[in-house]
Design an enzyme around this catalytic site. Structure first.
Site, short mmCIF file in Angstrom:
data_model
loop_
_atom_site.label_atom_id
_atom_site.label_comp_id
_atom_site.label_asym_id
_atom_site.label_seq_id
_atom_site.Cartn_x
_atom_site.Cartn_y
_atom_site.Cartn_z
N ILE A 88 -0.48 -33.22 -76.33
CA ILE A 88 -1.13 -33.15 -75.53
C ILE A 88 -1.47 -32.04 -74.51
O ILE A 88 -2.15 -32.16 -73.84
CB ILE A 88 -2.05 -34.63 -75.06
CG1 ILE A 88 -1.26 -35.64 -74.31
CG2 ILE A 88 -2.67 -35.59 -76.42
CD1 ILE A 88 -2.16 -36.54 -74.01
N GLY A 91 4.20 -28.52 -70.23
CA GLY A 91 5.21 -27.45 -69.30
C GLY A 91 6.72 -27.76 -68.86
O GLY A 91 7.84 -27.65 -69.98
N GLY A 92 7.12 -26.60 -67.75
CA GLY A 92 8.63 -26.43 -67.80
C GLY A 92 9.43 -27.66 -67.58
O GLY A 92 10.69 -27.74 -68.41
N MET A 93 9.27 -28.85 -67.26
CA MET A 93 10.45 -29.62 -67.30
C MET A 93 9.96 -30.11 -68.57
O MET A 93 10.26 -31.12 -69.04
CB MET A 93 9.95 -30.56 -66.17
CG MET A 93 11.42 -31.97 -65.59
SD MET A 93 11.35 -32.04 -64.28
CE MET A 93 9.56 -33.40 -64.86
N GLY A 94 8.74 -31.08 -68.86
CA GLY A 94 8.45 -31.67 -69.89
C GLY A 94 7.21 -32.29 -70.78
O GLY A 94 6.42 -31.10 -70.26
N VAL A 96 3.72 -33.83 -72.52
CA VAL A 96 3.32 -34.80 -72.56
C VAL A 96 2.77 -35.48 -73.98
O VAL A 96 1.62 -34.42 -74.63
CB VAL A 96 1.46 -34.39 -71.98
CG1 VAL A 96 1.28 -36.53 -71.34
CG2 VAL A 96 1.88 -34.44 -70.07
N LYS A 111 4.95 -39.56 -71.38
CA LYS A 111 5.77 -37.81 -70.84
C LYS A 111 6.51 -38.24 -70.74
O LYS A 111 7.52 -39.05 -69.99
CB LYS A 111 5.04 -38.08 -69.07
CG LYS A 111 5.67 -35.91 -68.45
CD LYS A 111 4.73 -36.29 -67.01
CE LYS A 111 5.60 -34.64 -66.21
NZ LYS A 111 4.73 -34.47 -65.16
N ASP A 203 -0.29 -31.88 -53.56
CA ASP A 203 -0.88 -30.61 -54.47
C ASP A 203 -1.98 -30.78 -55.39
O ASP A 203 -2.35 -30.63 -56.39
CB ASP A 203 0.61 -30.95 -55.41
CG ASP A 203 -0.06 -29.73 -56.70
OD1 ASP A 203 -0.21 -28.56 -56.80
OD2 ASP A 203 0.81 -29.66 -57.82
#
Length: 368
Positions: A88, A91-94, A96, A111, A203
């Site tokens: 769903i 991104g760059g690290m993980g 979901v 995640k 953030d």
């Protein structure tokens, strides 16, 4: 040393799609940061960059349409006690996934650390675990709930509640100002709860708030770069390394600097008043359709901050609301609201108008 770039930015650097001004800044950061060098090295070895996600859904927002360029290494499989159903977002690290907890018979969001980055599992696992701990410290209806964090072989994961709906920015668009303010008040309550737990989000932005469209529940998410409010954490100045504040050419959102307080942009010590500023920028954008300090680079935003924000002419937003936001947008932190709670109280009073103020005054008189 500058702040560590977010993982989408590092991924964009690997696949050579990062904007030139951002590339120079990130490259300079890598010279001094062993952690980020390990992330980039792992990405290069794995032959990956920032995988583009078609119509990328934010974390925990269910998107049923096919996701191009996305891995399917766990779809249909299991991690721990969780059956993984559909990708769903990512991104760059993980990435979901929508998953199912068989033991408790409930849908969850999972995640999972990207498998291509397993050579840096120790480094990245700490980032995921830190995020889960930050979220788990805050128990509030307007903060995402973390159920579990763990490992299954090389896989590192966070299990959290699944929110079916939209981002706050998308959901609030086009609604009357009173409804927009009410939605942001609820998001602010979640942020204030984090502050009460000693956490500065750092953030906050509309895309990091989710709306359950069935119940209109508002949920603050993505505490991945949050810090506890101790002198050893928040008091360390970190200047953002990203020059492009809106999008990389892959379409990966890296919009953090667009909502940052001046002291955060400059790498000076921050506290909850930086979140007050980010909240004010977000609500201003929700009400007027544009940010109070526009710009497509950090330099342009800092330049815009030299001039006071101007409300859009002809907007129906009352002057009282504008004044509340202007205080939240003060360049000097000492001139801002010292905390979110009094700001939220003023917004609620302004939204209710004279009738609400009269009712409140009457209630006080009766109590007396």
């Amino acid at each position: 040393m500058t702040a560590c770039p977010d993982d989408d930015t590092l991924g964009a650097m690997v696949d050579r799609s990062l904007a030139a001004d951002a590339l120079e800044s990130v490259s300079t950061h890598l010279d001094d940061c062993a952690t980020c060098r390990a992330v980039v090295l792992a990405a290069v070895r794995g032959g990956i960059g920032a995988q583009p996600i078609a119509d990328t859904a934010p974390v925990t927002v269910v998107e049923r349409t096919p996701v191009s360029g996305a891995p399917s290494f766990t779809v249909g499989g299991k991690i721990g006690r969780y059956d993984v159903h559909a990708l769903i977002g990512g991104g760059g690290m993980g990435h979901v996934y929508e998953a199912h907890d068989k033991e408790l018979d409930r849908a969850i969001a999972l995640k999972i650390l990207r498998p291509e980055l397993r050579s840096s599992t120790a480094v990245l696992a700490e980032r995921l675990i830190r995020e889960s701990r930050m979220m788990a410290k805050v128990v509030h209806p307007s903060v995402i709930t973390v159920y579990d964090v763990g490992r299954e072989g090389d896989a590192v994961f966070i299990a959290m509640e699944l929110i079916r709906g939209d981002t706050l920015g998308g959901y609030a668009r086009g609604k009357p100002w009173q409804q927009i303010v009410a939605l942001y008040e609820r998001a602010g309550e979640g942020l204030a709860a984090a502050h009460e737990a000693g956490i500065v989000h750092r953030d906050f932005k509309p895309d990091n708030v989710l709306i359950d469209t069935a119940t209109e529940r508002v949920v603050v998410t993505d505490f991945g770069i949050a810090r506890t409010g101790t002198a050893g954490d928040v008091a360390t100045g970190e200047r953002p390394a990203v020059g492009d504040v809106k999008l990389t050419t892959t379409g990966a959102a890296i919009g953090t600097p667009a909502y940052m307080a001046p002291e955060q942009l400059a790498g000076r010590p921050i506290d909850v008043r930086a979140d007050v500023f980010a909240f004010s920028v977000s609500l201003w954008e929700g009400l007027f359709g544009e940010r109070p300090f526009p710009g497509t680079t950090v330099k342009a935003i800092e330049e815009a901050m030299r001039r006071p924000p101007r409300a859009v002419a002809g907007a129906s937003v009352p002057r009282r609301v504008v004044k509340i936001l202007e205080r939240g947008l003060a360049i000097d932190p000492d001139d801002r609201w010292s905390a979110l709670s009094p700001m939220l109280s003023e917004l609620a009073a302004a939204r209710r108008g004279r009738r609400g103020a009269w009712i409140a005054a009457a209630a006080i008189a009766v109590a007396a």
